[in-house]
Enzyme design. Structure first.
Site, mmCIF file in Angstrom:
data_model
loop_
_atom_site.group_PDB
_atom_site.id
_atom_site.type_symbol
_atom_site.label_atom_id
_atom_site.label_comp_id
_atom_site.label_asym_id
_atom_site.label_seq_id
_atom_site.Cartn_x
_atom_site.Cartn_y
_atom_site.Cartn_z
ATOM 1 N N HIS A 10 51.457 40.539 38.417
ATOM 2 C CA HIS A 10 52.004 41.297 37.287
ATOM 3 C C HIS A 10 52.355 42.706 37.775
ATOM 4 C CE1 HIS A 10 52.038 43.416 33.393
ATOM 5 N NE2 HIS A 10 52.261 42.230 32.852
ATOM 6 N N LEU A 36 38.631 44.036 36.394
ATOM 7 C CA LEU A 36 38.840 45.478 36.503
ATOM 8 C C LEU A 36 39.867 45.930 35.481
ATOM 9 C CD1 LEU A 36 39.144 47.538 39.774
ATOM 10 C CD2 LEU A 36 40.603 48.030 37.829
#
Length: 338
Positions: free
Chosen positions: A231, A127
């Site tokens: 992240h 994505l």
């Protein structure tokens, strides 16, 4: 909002490549390599053309486009059964408890074990949303439309689904986890290994990686601190996955240590709550906000819209959504509340 999600085509290669260059590394499913991306689009084309209702090793690629301009602004992928072409490796974080009677002391040691536990699962991944479009709920449209696609093609997907989140990448584009664990055995930095994996697969991990568990206490502080941590740009994605019913079960990525989220496919909220209905009216301007989808395989498309669920089992949707999806009264759509 005039954006829609649709099946990828071969002529999406260049815009897909341009987006791949913006990922910043650690994004295995979207490598900035034309040949690799062309291969993905080729696999997707074969998957969309396959109309048999059975699970096999396939990959679907979906594209987010502006329905007015045709500009491509995002992408996502679905893998139907991982670990078939080559093993699907993860590290599993677990604890070994030991007791010494002489010292009257219990010691609990965390370990990372190389496993293929998730082999055979389906995967949602790849994505990416263009940085200029990260507002207005487009990320949510990308993410949740994948689950409508699964619901609409349920026989093609496994009973368990996973999502890998990118781990911590430093300002140099390196990975503290890779440097502290696998990098010690491979003689290549994270960027080299990540790129090689994206292009060639991770069989080299099986060939060269020690099969013994790694004691977390023996890693440096930088490597330990990022195990199972997404992240910063993936924290919103992790929350969306949790809202869908995914959970972190101790599996982490073998390259960057990012968390792998897992769920039972039929318990994913957007799969479980999706509805298939026939359109009885295209005029609703007020109603429940929803993600609406139609089509099958290569003709799949999805967008935001307003819906009204009628007592007779039909659905009414707003005219803009009907135009974006190219549907009319009597057609069938799937939808789930936004």
């Amino acid at each position: 909002m005039t954006f829609r999600l649709r099946a990828a085509r071969a002529d999406d290669l260049e815009p897909l490549y341009e987006m791949a260059k913006l990922t910043g590394g650690g994004f295995t499913n979207l490598p900035p390599d034309r040949n690799a991306l062309s291969g993905k689009l080729g696999r997707a084309s074969a998957a969309f053309a396959n109309e048999t209702d059975e699970i096999c090793d396939e990959q679907f690629v979906l594209i987010l486009e502006n329905a007015q301009t045709g500009a491509i602004r995002g992408t996502c992928q679905l893998m139907t059964q991982v670990g078939q072409q080559w093993p699907f490796y993860s590290y599993r974080l677990n604890t070994l408890t030991q007791y010494s009677q002489e010292l009257d002391r219990t010691v609990r040691a965390e370990m990372l074990s190389l496993v293929t536990d998730l082999e055979g699962s389906s995967e949602v991944g790849g994505l990416f949303l263009h940085p200029n479009e990260r507002a207005g709920g487009l990320g949510l449209l990308l993410a949740r439309s994948r689950y409508l696609f699964i619901a609409m093609h349920r026989a093609r997907f496994a009973d368990r689904v996973l999502a890998e989140l990118r781990g911590i990448i430093d300002e140099r584009g390196g990975s503290p986890f890779w440097d502290g664990v696998a990098g010690r055995f491979f003689g290549m930095n994270f960027q080299e290994a990540d790129y090689f994996n994206a292009i060639n697969g991770n069989q080299f991990i099986a060939d060269l990686m020690p099969k013994h568990p790694v004691y977390v206490a023996m890693l440096d502080d930088d490597a330990r601190s990022v195990i199972g941590v997404p992240h910063p740009t993936g924290r919103a994605a992790m929350r969306m996955l949790e809202n869908e019913g995914f959970h972190y079960d101790g599996y982490v990525d073998i390259f960057d240590g990012g968390p792998t989220m897992v769920a039972r496919t039929d318990e994913v909220v957007s799969v479980k709550n999706s509805e298939q209905r026939t359109i009885s009216g295209i005029e609703t301007t007020e109603g429940e906000r929803a993600i609406i989808a139609t089509g099958k395989l290569a003709t799949f498309r999805a967008c935001y819209g307003a819906r009204k669920l009628n007592e007779d089992g039909t659905i009414s949707i707003d005219a803009q959504a009907a135009d974006i999806l190219d549907v009319k009264g009597g057609d069938t759509v799937w939808s789930v509340a936004r």
